[in-house]
Design an enzyme around this catalytic site. Structure first.
Site, short mmCIF file in Angstrom:
data_model
loop_
_atom_site.label_atom_id
_atom_site.label_comp_id
_atom_site.label_asym_id
_atom_site.label_seq_id
_atom_site.Cartn_x
_atom_site.Cartn_y
_atom_site.Cartn_z
N SER A 63 81.18 52.93 33.02
CA SER A 63 81.00 54.36 33.30
C SER A 63 80.53 55.14 32.07
O SER A 63 80.76 54.74 30.93
CB SER A 63 82.31 54.97 33.80
OG SER A 63 82.82 54.23 34.89
N GLN A 64 79.90 56.27 32.35
CA GLN A 64 79.43 57.19 31.29
C GLN A 64 80.64 57.70 30.48
O GLN A 64 81.66 58.08 31.06
CB GLN A 64 78.73 58.36 31.98
CG GLN A 64 78.17 59.40 31.05
CD GLN A 64 77.68 60.62 31.83
OE1 GLN A 64 77.81 60.69 33.05
NE2 GLN A 64 77.13 61.57 31.12
#
Ligand code: SAH
Length: 223
Positions: A63-64
């Site tokens: 994930s970012q």
């Protein structure tokens, strides 16, 4: 090389996380500490600290950084919690959680990802983590209740088995929506009521399994 990553990591925390108003000091400290580059594929090393999700194999993503920070901050962790993470993936967020709570139970549906994450986390010395391979849409009943639950894959609706495994006063954060677009929702349990709050718009890979999207299900979004 490692000091190069150190400065990239500092820049990531400053420009992507602090600049977007994440202020929980423990979350910021954890993000300054966990070597994100250890959790990405070798061919992605140059992008380890960039402002987006990255492929980790098996059609999954790490994930970012900002979204991870946002979700962790929303859980308002104090260090005493037992936390369930659904969707271990690379293990990056698992490492952050390890620094923020007492114990992390993490469950990943794809055995090879679970094994690889367990190996990296072990090598780096994170030792308050138990990783399971299996369908986390049903939670981990043996180890419930959990003070917090964080789900890293998008559910079509809030899995009732996860709601049931939340401790009184517990918080859960998860993306809810269709396969291509979701909102983060925060669920807080007080006794036998569950308060639901809709937060920001996000895009996550689908949560598969019994209380997720069906394995072979085609898109079912409305127009
Ligand atoms: N936090 C992770 C996110 C990985 S992507 C990271 O930053 O690396 C989401 C992960 O959820 C994928 O690895 C996918 O295999 C896993 N997943 C999907 N459905 C699941 C389920 N029912 N139970 C457990 N894991 C699941």
């Amino acid at each position: 090389m490692s000091s190069e990553f150190d400065s990239q990591r500092e820049q990531m925390v400053r420009d992507q996380v602090e600049a977007r108003h994440i202020s929980d000091p423990h979350v910021l400290q954890a993000m300054r500490s966990v070597p994100r580059h250890e959790f990405v594929r070798l061919d992605m090393l140059d992008h380890a600290y960039s402002d987006n999700a990255l492929p980790i194999g098996m059609e999954q993503t790490i994930s970012q950084p900002y979204i991870v920070a946002y979700m962790l901050e929303q859980l308002a962790l104090t260090g005493t919690e037992t936390v369930l993470e659904v969707g271990t993936g690379s293990g990056y967020q698992t490492a952050l959680l390890s620094l923020l709570v007492k114990e992390v139970i993490s469950i990943e549906r794809q055995q090879p990802l679970a094994e690889q994450a367990a190996q990296v986390l072990d090598r780096l010395g994170y030792d308050n983590i138990v990783i399971h391979a299996g369908d986390g849409s049903q939670g981990v009943r043996d180890m419930a209740p959990f003070d917090a639950i964080i789900v890293s894959a998008a559910a079509p609706s809030i899995p009732s088995m996860l709601m049931a495994q939340l401790a009184d006063g517990g918080r859960m954060i998860l993306p809810v929506g269709d396969r291509h677009h979701q909102y983060l929702e925060k669920v807080t349990r007080v006794g036998n009521s569950w308060h639901i709050e809709q937060l920001i718009s996000v895009v996550f890979v689908p949560l598969l399994g019994k209380q997720g999207f069906g394995h072979h299900e085609q898109k079912s979004e409305r127009g």
